[in-house]
Design an enzyme around this catalytic site. Sequence first.
Site, PDB file in Angstrom:
ATOM      1  N   GLU A  17     -33.311 -18.494 -39.742  1.00 55.27           N
ATOM      2  CA  GLU A  17     -34.614 -19.086 -39.393  1.00 55.27           C
ATOM      3  C   GLU A  17     -35.344 -19.562 -40.641  1.00 55.27           C
ATOM      4  O   GLU A  17     -35.403 -18.853 -41.647  1.00 55.27           O
ATOM      5  CB  GLU A  17     -35.457 -18.037 -38.651  1.00 55.27           C
ATOM      6  CG  GLU A  17     -36.803 -18.571 -38.186  1.00 55.27           C
ATOM      7  CD  GLU A  17     -37.448 -17.613 -37.203  1.00 55.27           C
ATOM      8  OE1 GLU A  17     -36.776 -17.152 -36.268  1.00 55.27           O
ATOM      9  OE2 GLU A  17     -38.634 -17.319 -37.396  1.00 55.27           O
ATOM     10  N   ALA A  51     -48.755 -22.353 -35.998  1.00 56.99           N
ATOM     11  CA  ALA A  51     -49.676 -21.878 -34.965  1.00 56.99           C
ATOM     12  C   ALA A  51     -50.670 -22.988 -34.627  1.00 56.99           C
ATOM     13  O   ALA A  51     -51.200 -23.649 -35.524  1.00 56.99           O
ATOM     14  CB  ALA A  51     -50.410 -20.639 -35.459  1.00 56.99           C
ATOM     15  N   HIS A  77     -38.697 -24.367 -32.836  1.00 57.50           N
ATOM     16  CA  HIS A  77     -39.575 -23.475 -32.082  1.00 57.50           C
ATOM     17  C   HIS A  77     -40.686 -24.388 -31.565  1.00 57.50           C
ATOM     18  O   HIS A  77     -41.096 -25.326 -32.252  1.00 57.50           O
ATOM     19  CB  HIS A  77     -40.200 -22.408 -32.980  1.00 57.50           C
ATOM     20  CG  HIS A  77     -39.217 -21.448 -33.579  1.00 57.50           C
ATOM     21  ND1 HIS A  77     -39.569 -20.169 -33.949  1.00 57.50           N
ATOM     22  CD2 HIS A  77     -37.902 -21.572 -33.882  1.00 57.50           C
ATOM     23  CE1 HIS A  77     -38.507 -19.543 -34.451  1.00 57.50           C
ATOM     24  NE2 HIS A  77     -37.488 -20.381 -34.430  1.00 57.50           N
ATOM     25  N   GLY A 108     -47.105 -19.088 -28.036  1.00 57.59           N
ATOM     26  CA  GLY A 108     -48.008 -19.225 -29.184  1.00 57.59           C
ATOM     27  C   GLY A 108     -49.186 -18.291 -28.988  1.00 57.59           C
ATOM     28  O   GLY A 108     -49.310 -17.630 -27.954  1.00 57.59           O
ATOM     29  N   ASP A 109     -50.029 -18.238 -29.996  1.00 60.79           N
ATOM     30  CA  ASP A 109     -51.167 -17.308 -29.946  1.00 60.79           C
ATOM     31  C   ASP A 109     -52.460 -18.044 -29.665  1.00 60.79           C
ATOM     32  O   ASP A 109     -52.650 -19.168 -30.132  1.00 60.79           O
ATOM     33  CB  ASP A 109     -51.287 -16.559 -31.279  1.00 60.79           C
ATOM     34  CG  ASP A 109     -50.125 -15.611 -31.475  1.00 60.79           C
ATOM     35  OD1 ASP A 109     -49.876 -14.804 -30.557  1.00 60.79           O
ATOM     36  OD2 ASP A 109     -49.456 -15.700 -32.521  1.00 60.79           O
ATOM     37  N   ALA A 124     -45.300 -18.737 -21.841  1.00 60.72           N
ATOM     38  CA  ALA A 124     -44.060 -19.402 -22.253  1.00 60.72           C
ATOM     39  C   ALA A 124     -43.238 -19.889 -21.061  1.00 60.72           C
ATOM     40  O   ALA A 124     -42.556 -20.917 -21.142  1.00 60.72           O
ATOM     41  CB  ALA A 124     -43.229 -18.443 -23.106  1.00 60.72           C
ATOM     42  N   HIS A 148     -44.804  -6.776 -26.495  1.00 62.85           N
ATOM     43  CA  HIS A 148     -45.707  -7.784 -27.051  1.00 62.85           C
ATOM     44  C   HIS A 148     -47.108  -7.172 -27.207  1.00 62.85           C
ATOM     45  O   HIS A 148     -47.578  -6.449 -26.307  1.00 62.85           O
ATOM     46  CB  HIS A 148     -45.766  -9.009 -26.128  1.00 62.85           C
ATOM     47  CG  HIS A 148     -46.535 -10.128 -26.751  1.00 62.85           C
ATOM     48  ND1 HIS A 148     -47.900 -10.219 -26.669  1.00 62.85           N
ATOM     49  CD2 HIS A 148     -46.130 -11.161 -27.514  1.00 62.85           C
ATOM     50  CE1 HIS A 148     -48.309 -11.295 -27.355  1.00 62.85           C
ATOM     51  NE2 HIS A 148     -47.237 -11.876 -27.867  1.00 62.85           N
ATOM     52  N   ASP A 157     -44.779  -5.473 -19.431  1.00 60.55           N
ATOM     53  CA  ASP A 157     -44.130  -6.294 -20.458  1.00 60.55           C
ATOM     54  C   ASP A 157     -42.689  -6.600 -20.051  1.00 60.55           C
ATOM     55  O   ASP A 157     -42.245  -7.746 -20.096  1.00 60.55           O
ATOM     56  CB  ASP A 157     -44.140  -5.548 -21.797  1.00 60.55           C
ATOM     57  CG  ASP A 157     -43.468  -6.340 -22.900  1.00 60.55           C
ATOM     58  OD1 ASP A 157     -44.190  -6.979 -23.688  1.00 60.55           O
ATOM     59  OD2 ASP A 157     -42.215  -6.342 -22.968  1.00 60.55           O
ATOM     60  N   LYS A 164     -38.935 -14.096 -17.505  1.00 60.85           N
ATOM     61  CA  LYS A 164     -38.824 -15.229 -18.447  1.00 60.85           C
ATOM     62  C   LYS A 164     -37.367 -15.435 -18.865  1.00 60.85           C
ATOM     63  O   LYS A 164     -36.871 -16.559 -18.882  1.00 60.85           O
ATOM     64  CB  LYS A 164     -39.719 -14.938 -19.660  1.00 60.85           C
ATOM     65  CG  LYS A 164     -39.708 -16.011 -20.725  1.00 60.85           C
ATOM     66  CD  LYS A 164     -40.781 -15.776 -21.793  1.00 60.85           C
ATOM     67  CE  LYS A 164     -40.469 -14.634 -22.722  1.00 60.85           C
ATOM     68  NZ  LYS A 164     -41.346 -14.602 -23.923  1.00 60.85           N
TER      69      LYS A 164
HETATM   70  P1  FAD Z   1     -45.219 -15.052 -23.347  1.00 66.74           P
HETATM   71  O1  FAD Z   1     -43.814 -14.831 -22.950  1.00 66.74           O
HETATM   72  O2  FAD Z   1     -45.995 -16.032 -22.529  1.00 66.74           O
HETATM   73  O3  FAD Z   1     -45.934 -13.625 -23.343  1.00 66.74           O
HETATM   74  C1  FAD Z   1     -47.218 -13.432 -23.929  1.00 66.74           C
HETATM   75  C2  FAD Z   1     -47.914 -12.267 -23.217  1.00 66.74           C
HETATM   76  O4  FAD Z   1     -48.201 -12.665 -21.876  1.00 66.74           O
HETATM   77  C3  FAD Z   1     -47.034 -11.005 -23.084  1.00 66.74           C
HETATM   78  O5  FAD Z   1     -47.866  -9.903 -23.199  1.00 66.74           O
HETATM   79  C4  FAD Z   1     -46.459 -11.126 -21.695  1.00 66.74           C
HETATM   80  O6  FAD Z   1     -46.110  -9.864 -21.127  1.00 66.74           O
HETATM   81  C5  FAD Z   1     -47.619 -11.769 -20.948  1.00 66.74           C
HETATM   82  N1  FAD Z   1     -47.201 -12.552 -19.770  1.00 66.74           N
HETATM   83  C6  FAD Z   1     -46.137 -13.374 -19.698  1.00 66.74           C
HETATM   84  N2  FAD Z   1     -46.082 -13.955 -18.476  1.00 66.74           N
HETATM   85  C7  FAD Z   1     -47.164 -13.494 -17.772  1.00 66.74           C
HETATM   86  C8  FAD Z   1     -47.679 -13.719 -16.480  1.00 66.74           C
HETATM   87  N3  FAD Z   1     -47.085 -14.546 -15.627  1.00 66.74           N
HETATM   88  N4  FAD Z   1     -48.819 -13.078 -16.113  1.00 66.74           N
HETATM   89  C9  FAD Z   1     -49.452 -12.219 -16.967  1.00 66.74           C
HETATM   90  N5  FAD Z   1     -49.012 -11.971 -18.213  1.00 66.74           N
HETATM   91  C10 FAD Z   1     -47.870 -12.586 -18.614  1.00 66.74           C
HETATM   92  N6  FAD Z   1     -45.392 -18.338 -32.889  1.00 66.74           N
HETATM   93  C11 FAD Z   1     -45.699 -19.557 -33.410  1.00 66.74           C
HETATM   94  O7  FAD Z   1     -46.861 -19.958 -33.407  1.00 66.74           O
HETATM   95  N7  FAD Z   1     -44.705 -20.360 -33.946  1.00 66.74           N
HETATM   96  C12 FAD Z   1     -43.393 -19.994 -33.951  1.00 66.74           C
HETATM   97  O8  FAD Z   1     -42.522 -20.729 -34.443  1.00 66.74           O
HETATM   98  C13 FAD Z   1     -43.045 -18.715 -33.418  1.00 66.74           C
HETATM   99  N8  FAD Z   1     -41.754 -18.293 -33.399  1.00 66.74           N
HETATM  100  C14 FAD Z   1     -41.447 -17.079 -32.853  1.00 66.74           C
HETATM  101  C15 FAD Z   1     -40.106 -16.677 -32.815  1.00 66.74           C
HETATM  102  C16 FAD Z   1     -39.745 -15.444 -32.280  1.00 66.74           C
HETATM  103  C17 FAD Z   1     -38.283 -15.043 -32.249  1.00 66.74           C
HETATM  104  C18 FAD Z   1     -40.759 -14.571 -31.782  1.00 66.74           C
HETATM  105  C19 FAD Z   1     -40.381 -13.232 -31.246  1.00 66.74           C
HETATM  106  C20 FAD Z   1     -42.097 -14.959 -31.804  1.00 66.74           C
HETATM  107  C21 FAD Z   1     -42.459 -16.221 -32.330  1.00 66.74           C
HETATM  108  N9  FAD Z   1     -43.788 -16.664 -32.355  1.00 66.74           N
HETATM  109  C22 FAD Z   1     -44.093 -17.904 -32.882  1.00 66.74           C
HETATM  110  C23 FAD Z   1     -44.880 -15.817 -31.875  1.00 66.74           C
HETATM  111  C24 FAD Z   1     -45.285 -16.070 -30.397  1.00 66.74           C
HETATM  112  O9  FAD Z   1     -45.727 -17.380 -30.202  1.00 66.74           O
HETATM  113  C25 FAD Z   1     -46.400 -15.083 -30.076  1.00 66.74           C
HETATM  114  O10 FAD Z   1     -45.942 -13.758 -30.123  1.00 66.74           O
HETATM  115  C26 FAD Z   1     -47.157 -15.292 -28.781  1.00 66.74           C
HETATM  116  O11 FAD Z   1     -48.287 -14.423 -28.767  1.00 66.74           O
HETATM  117  C27 FAD Z   1     -46.369 -14.953 -27.513  1.00 66.74           C
HETATM  118  O12 FAD Z   1     -45.408 -15.849 -27.289  1.00 66.74           O
HETATM  119  P2  FAD Z   1     -44.348 -15.594 -26.110  1.00 66.74           P
HETATM  120  O13 FAD Z   1     -43.539 -16.825 -26.040  1.00 66.74           O
HETATM  121  O14 FAD Z   1     -43.664 -14.301 -26.250  1.00 66.74           O
HETATM  122  O15 FAD Z   1     -45.361 -15.503 -24.849  1.00 66.74           O
END
Ligand code: FAD
Length: 285
Positions: A17, A51, A77, A108-109, A124, A148, A157, A164
């Site tokens: 990465e 971000a 990503h 994303g955050d 996501a 998470h 979680d 997903k």
């Molecule tokens: P999600 O899968 O949407 O989950 C986020 C939260 O929402 C979790 O608590 C989940 O349980 C909850 N959730 C999911 N679906 C639902 C639903 N239907 N109802 C209620 N709650 C739900 N960030 C960046 O900005 N740029 C990057 O390049 C980047 N790369 C990453 C690479 C990896 C391998 C990892 C592990 C993380 C990366 N991140 C990156 C960080 C990521 O964007 C953050 O952690 C973000 O907060 C969550 O993304 P996610 O895709 O896991 O979200």
Amino acid sequence: MTRIADLLAKGPTWSFEFFPPKTPEGMSSFDRAVADLSALEPAYVSITYGAGGSARDTTYDLVVRVNEEQAFPAMPHLTCVGHTRAELVELLESYQANGVDNVLALAGDPPKDGSEAGGDFVFATELVELAREAGDFSIGVAAFPEIHPRSADRATDRRHLAAKLNQADFGMSQFFWDADHYRQMVDELADLGCTTPVLPGVMPFVSVAGARRMSAMNNTQIPTWLQERMDAVGDDPEATRQLGVEVATGLIVALQDIGVPGIHLYAMNRARSIQEIYDNLGLRR
Ligand code: FAD
């Protein structure tokens, strides 16, 4: 066309990465690291996304360039929070038109100041759906072995993660310091009927302060033995880097014992630690 799902089917894969640099010097380091690490013949590499989309153009340009120049694919990503649907469709279609067949779909955050993110997306899974509609992508998603940070509890979680992963082709995990966290996550997913492969993310850290800060941000537990080793190297950059290599090597061996679909190494635009991990594991030809 090289789809990561197909590579994983033949696996195990080794992947690296990178992040999009912000300065000309950073870009030179990126190019050097990609060139040096290409000798290790990774199955693919991935490039993170700033971000809130701050490094959007750099990520896009680098992914397209690495895909054109190297024998292995580069996967972008991509985060959806704060983006409109139209923006993401345009980006996904552009990737596909330029021979990019893989995408890591992330939420994303939300903004750190607590303001509204805006845009059309929250989770996501919505980006996974959009990427399926917009092109013929092999789609990866993020997984958090230690939960998470925004998840209410472990069961919730895992339920969202399994749903997903069932929509996606593969998962890629956050870093962790104890292989048992990965093992437990995979077991819990299997209990929910989810067997989508999840690649463990392994980070050879180069800074104790950085490793501690990122661990705190992600709720990643640092075991006592590692805290003590980190204390012992103190501020010595080379001793720290060597500890990062040693810890990553040990983690990979433990993960291989569990049985993993591949290893995703956070190269952080540096080649040396990855080369040494390969040497330790007898992987360098
Ligand atoms: P999600 O899968 O949407 O989950 C986020 C939260 O929402 C979790 O608590 C989940 O349980 C909850 N959730 C999911 N679906 C639902 C639903 N239907 N109802 C209620 N709650 C739900 N960030 C960046 O900005 N740029 C990057 O390049 C980047 N790369 C990453 C690479 C990896 C391998 C990892 C592990 C993380 C990366 N991140 C990156 C960080 C990521 O964007 C953050 O952690 C973000 O907060 C969550 O993304 P996610 O895709 O896991 O979200």
